[in-house]
Design a protein around this motif. Sequence first.
Motif, PDB file in Angstrom:
ATOM      1  N   UNK A  52      -6.307  94.804  18.700  1.00 32.52           N
ATOM      2  CA  UNK A  52      -5.753  94.962  20.050  1.00 32.52           C
ATOM      3  C   UNK A  52      -6.814  95.504  21.005  1.00 32.52           C
ATOM      4  N   UNK A  53      -6.732  95.128  22.291  1.00 29.15           N
ATOM      5  CA  UNK A  53      -7.676  95.686  23.267  1.00 29.15           C
ATOM      6  C   UNK A  53      -7.562  97.207  23.323  1.00 29.15           C
ATOM      7  N   UNK A  54      -8.670  97.853  23.629  1.00 29.99           N
ATOM      8  CA  UNK A  54      -8.696  99.312  23.634  1.00 29.99           C
ATOM      9  C   UNK A  54      -9.578  99.796  24.780  1.00 29.99           C
ATOM     10  N   UNK A  55      -9.087 100.745  25.534  1.00 28.29           N
ATOM     11  CA  UNK A  55      -9.877 101.299  26.628  1.00 28.29           C
ATOM     12  C   UNK A  55     -10.861 102.328  26.085  1.00 28.29           C
ATOM     13  N   UNK A  56     -11.851 102.648  26.869  1.00 22.32           N
ATOM     14  CA  UNK A  56     -12.832 103.655  26.448  1.00 22.32           C
ATOM     15  C   UNK A  56     -12.182 105.027  26.318  1.00 22.32           C
ATOM     16  N   UNK A  57     -11.191 105.286  27.160  1.00 21.64           N
ATOM     17  CA  UNK A  57     -10.463 106.557  27.059  1.00 21.64           C
ATOM     18  C   UNK A  57      -9.728 106.639  25.720  1.00 21.64           C
ATOM     19  N   UNK A  58      -9.144 105.523  25.290  1.00 22.24           N
ATOM     20  CA  UNK A  58      -8.473 105.501  23.989  1.00 22.24           C
ATOM     21  C   UNK A  58      -9.462 105.753  22.866  1.00 22.24           C
ATOM     22  N   UNK A  59     -10.619 105.107  22.931  1.00 23.27           N
ATOM     23  CA  UNK A  59     -11.633 105.311  21.897  1.00 23.27           C
ATOM     24  C   UNK A  59     -12.044 106.776  21.822  1.00 23.27           C
ATOM     25  N   UNK A  82     -20.578 107.568  17.340  1.00 24.96           N
ATOM     26  CA  UNK A  82     -21.834 107.856  18.027  1.00 24.96           C
ATOM     27  C   UNK A  82     -22.365 106.658  18.785  1.00 24.96           C
ATOM     28  N   UNK A  83     -22.218 105.475  18.186  1.00 23.74           N
ATOM     29  CA  UNK A  83     -22.719 104.275  18.857  1.00 23.74           C
ATOM     30  C   UNK A  83     -21.815 103.843  20.002  1.00 23.74           C
ATOM     31  N   UNK A  84     -20.543 104.181  19.935  1.00 28.53           N
ATOM     32  CA  UNK A  84     -19.669 103.950  21.080  1.00 28.53           C
ATOM     33  C   UNK A  84     -20.087 104.849  22.248  1.00 28.53           C
ATOM     34  N   UNK A  85     -20.437 106.075  21.929  1.00 31.83           N
ATOM     35  CA  UNK A  85     -20.922 106.983  22.966  1.00 31.83           C
ATOM     36  C   UNK A  85     -22.223 106.472  23.584  1.00 31.83           C
ATOM     37  N   UNK A  86     -23.087 105.889  22.767  1.00 30.82           N
ATOM     38  CA  UNK A  86     -24.341 105.338  23.290  1.00 30.82           C
ATOM     39  C   UNK A  86     -24.069 104.222  24.295  1.00 30.82           C
ATOM     40  N   UNK A  87     -23.077 103.371  23.991  1.00 27.22           N
ATOM     41  CA  UNK A  87     -22.717 102.316  24.933  1.00 27.22           C
ATOM     42  C   UNK A  87     -22.216 102.880  26.253  1.00 27.22           C
ATOM     43  N   UNK A  88     -21.420 103.938  26.168  1.00 28.55           N
ATOM     44  CA  UNK A  88     -20.897 104.574  27.381  1.00 28.55           C
ATOM     45  C   UNK A  88     -22.011 105.239  28.180  1.00 28.55           C
ATOM     46  N   UNK A  93     -25.712 105.297  32.949  1.00 27.82           N
ATOM     47  CA  UNK A  93     -27.077 105.267  33.485  1.00 27.82           C
ATOM     48  C   UNK A  93     -27.318 104.032  34.348  1.00 27.82           C
ATOM     49  N   UNK A  94     -26.809 102.870  33.909  1.00 28.99           N
ATOM     50  CA  UNK A  94     -27.095 101.616  34.616  1.00 28.99           C
ATOM     51  C   UNK A  94     -26.080 101.272  35.690  1.00 28.99           C
ATOM     52  N   UNK A  95     -24.864 101.812  35.556  1.00 29.67           N
ATOM     53  CA  UNK A  95     -23.811 101.440  36.484  1.00 29.67           C
ATOM     54  C   UNK A  95     -23.263 100.050  36.220  1.00 29.67           C
ATOM     55  N   UNK A  96     -23.578  99.494  35.039  1.00 32.56           N
ATOM     56  CA  UNK A  96     -23.107  98.161  34.662  1.00 32.56           C
ATOM     57  C   UNK A  96     -22.386  98.228  33.319  1.00 32.56           C
ATOM     58  N   UNK A  97     -21.506  97.246  33.030  1.00 23.03           N
ATOM     59  CA  UNK A  97     -20.888  97.194  31.708  1.00 23.03           C
ATOM     60  C   UNK A  97     -21.942  97.048  30.623  1.00 23.03           C
ATOM     61  N   UNK A  98     -21.701  97.694  29.505  1.00 19.92           N
ATOM     62  CA  UNK A  98     -22.629  97.634  28.375  1.00 19.92           C
ATOM     63  C   UNK A  98     -22.965  96.186  28.010  1.00 19.92           C
ATOM     64  N   UNK A  99     -21.934  95.340  27.939  1.00 25.53           N
ATOM     65  CA  UNK A  99     -22.141  93.951  27.543  1.00 25.53           C
ATOM     66  C   UNK A  99     -23.088  93.225  28.500  1.00 25.53           C
ATOM     67  N   UNK A 100     -22.972  93.525  29.791  1.00 25.26           N
ATOM     68  CA  UNK A 100     -23.835  92.884  30.778  1.00 25.26           C
ATOM     69  C   UNK A 100     -25.277  93.337  30.624  1.00 25.26           C
ATOM     70  N   UNK A 101     -25.466  94.614  30.304  1.00 25.62           N
ATOM     71  CA  UNK A 101     -26.824  95.136  30.110  1.00 25.62           C
ATOM     72  C   UNK A 101     -27.498  94.442  28.928  1.00 25.62           C
ATOM     73  N   UNK A 148     -13.302  95.024  22.455  1.00 25.98           N
ATOM     74  CA  UNK A 148     -13.214  96.362  23.052  1.00 25.98           C
ATOM     75  C   UNK A 148     -12.920  97.428  22.007  1.00 25.98           C
ATOM     76  N   UNK A 149     -12.426  97.019  20.841  1.00 27.73           N
ATOM     77  CA  UNK A 149     -12.112  97.993  19.787  1.00 27.73           C
ATOM     78  C   UNK A 149     -13.351  98.420  19.030  1.00 27.73           C
ATOM     79  N   UNK A 150     -14.350  97.536  18.964  1.00 24.53           N
ATOM     80  CA  UNK A 150     -15.613  97.898  18.305  1.00 24.53           C
ATOM     81  C   UNK A 150     -16.697  98.219  19.323  1.00 24.53           C
ATOM     82  N   UNK A 151     -16.604  97.623  20.506  1.00 16.92           N
ATOM     83  CA  UNK A 151     -17.461  97.960  21.645  1.00 16.92           C
ATOM     84  C   UNK A 151     -18.932  97.965  21.226  1.00 16.92           C
ATOM     85  N   UNK A 152     -19.672  98.988  21.570  1.00 17.42           N
ATOM     86  CA  UNK A 152     -21.115  99.023  21.307  1.00 17.42           C
ATOM     87  C   UNK A 152     -21.453  99.392  19.870  1.00 17.42           C
TER      88      UNK A 152
END
Length: 350
Positions: A52-59, A82-88, A93-101, A148-152
């Motif tokens: 299921x989709x998951x927001x960063x707040x949920x993570x 820890x790696x989810x935190x790195x994505x955030x 820092x970039x002001x862009x979505x992790x995936x776009x970076x 979004x559940x596994x994210x970065x």
Amino acid sequence: MKTNQLSIEDKLSKYFPDFVRGNEITIKHLLTHTSGIYEILRDPVAFNGGTKPRSKEQMLSFFINKPLDFDPGTHYSYCNSGYMLLGMIIEKVTGKPYEQVVKDFILKPLGMKHSGFDFAGLQNPDKAVGYTKYTKTIKEASIPWDSTATYSAGSLYSTVDDLYKWHKGLLNNKVYNKTSLKKATTPFLEGYGLGCWIDTIDNKKVVSHGGNILGFTGYFGRIQEEDVSIIILNNIFNRQIETIGLSILAILYNKPYSYFDEIKLMPDTLEKYVGEYEVNTDYKVKITRIANQLFIQRNNGAAIEIFAYKENNFFQKDDDIRVSFQSEKNTINKITIMEGLSTKRGDKIK
């Protein structure tokens, strides 16, 4: 984007002021899995809700307020949190979505046109089907996890050809400069660097990593100085794939290799593993021995045979379960159980 906007020595509190003991945890601790942060996949709700989709707040809610497992920098323990935190942090820092970076700095420059993030939503006739079980009689397709559940920590899909382009990008310093690559591939604790395992074969540095999720497993290993890369992708969960990758490298250099061959341990060696272990109040493990055979029983489940492939390390023949034991002062005092995506660690209590 400006360069040099962060340092691996930056404290987590710089980006997450309210994080428990965030003033003690650095970006380097996150990269090397030595932060002590609670592993998100230990939470049954987080683990079972991956489709299921998951927001960063949920993570964040699964681990931000949990006490640390150990003091930062003192132990290694693989941590997706820890790696989810790195994505955030990248997004802050970039002001862009992790995936776009990732697309802007890696995928597009290297021409990795068959890699991306939303695998569940991917419409492509060549898209692989992942399986939870695949035998002559049973073929159970898995439901893809939502990106979004596994994210970065693991949402990227790719192909062998694209991953070879990643290898070439590293080889030609199109991703990192030589100094950064050297830092990333220098072991910190237990043979792990900044996002990769470091080993040697024939006196050459082997940099590798495996990845797994329900239905899929991958391995990527390389020797920079030799322009050698081993890439294995499998559309079923298989924890043995890293051993296969390392074995292929060993074969290339005419070195000995092993692949989960059962070995026989003496009864007095097996006896030192016998006892009860506690992962938490709801998860206990009992190890017993009958003659020359070791058994594992979890909670009130059936006792299952496990077989040694080297001292302190065991596997089950009919399922993807591995069990390892750790010692202190020559006494076994900890157990690690790896099953599918789940890794559980416990202390010996009897």
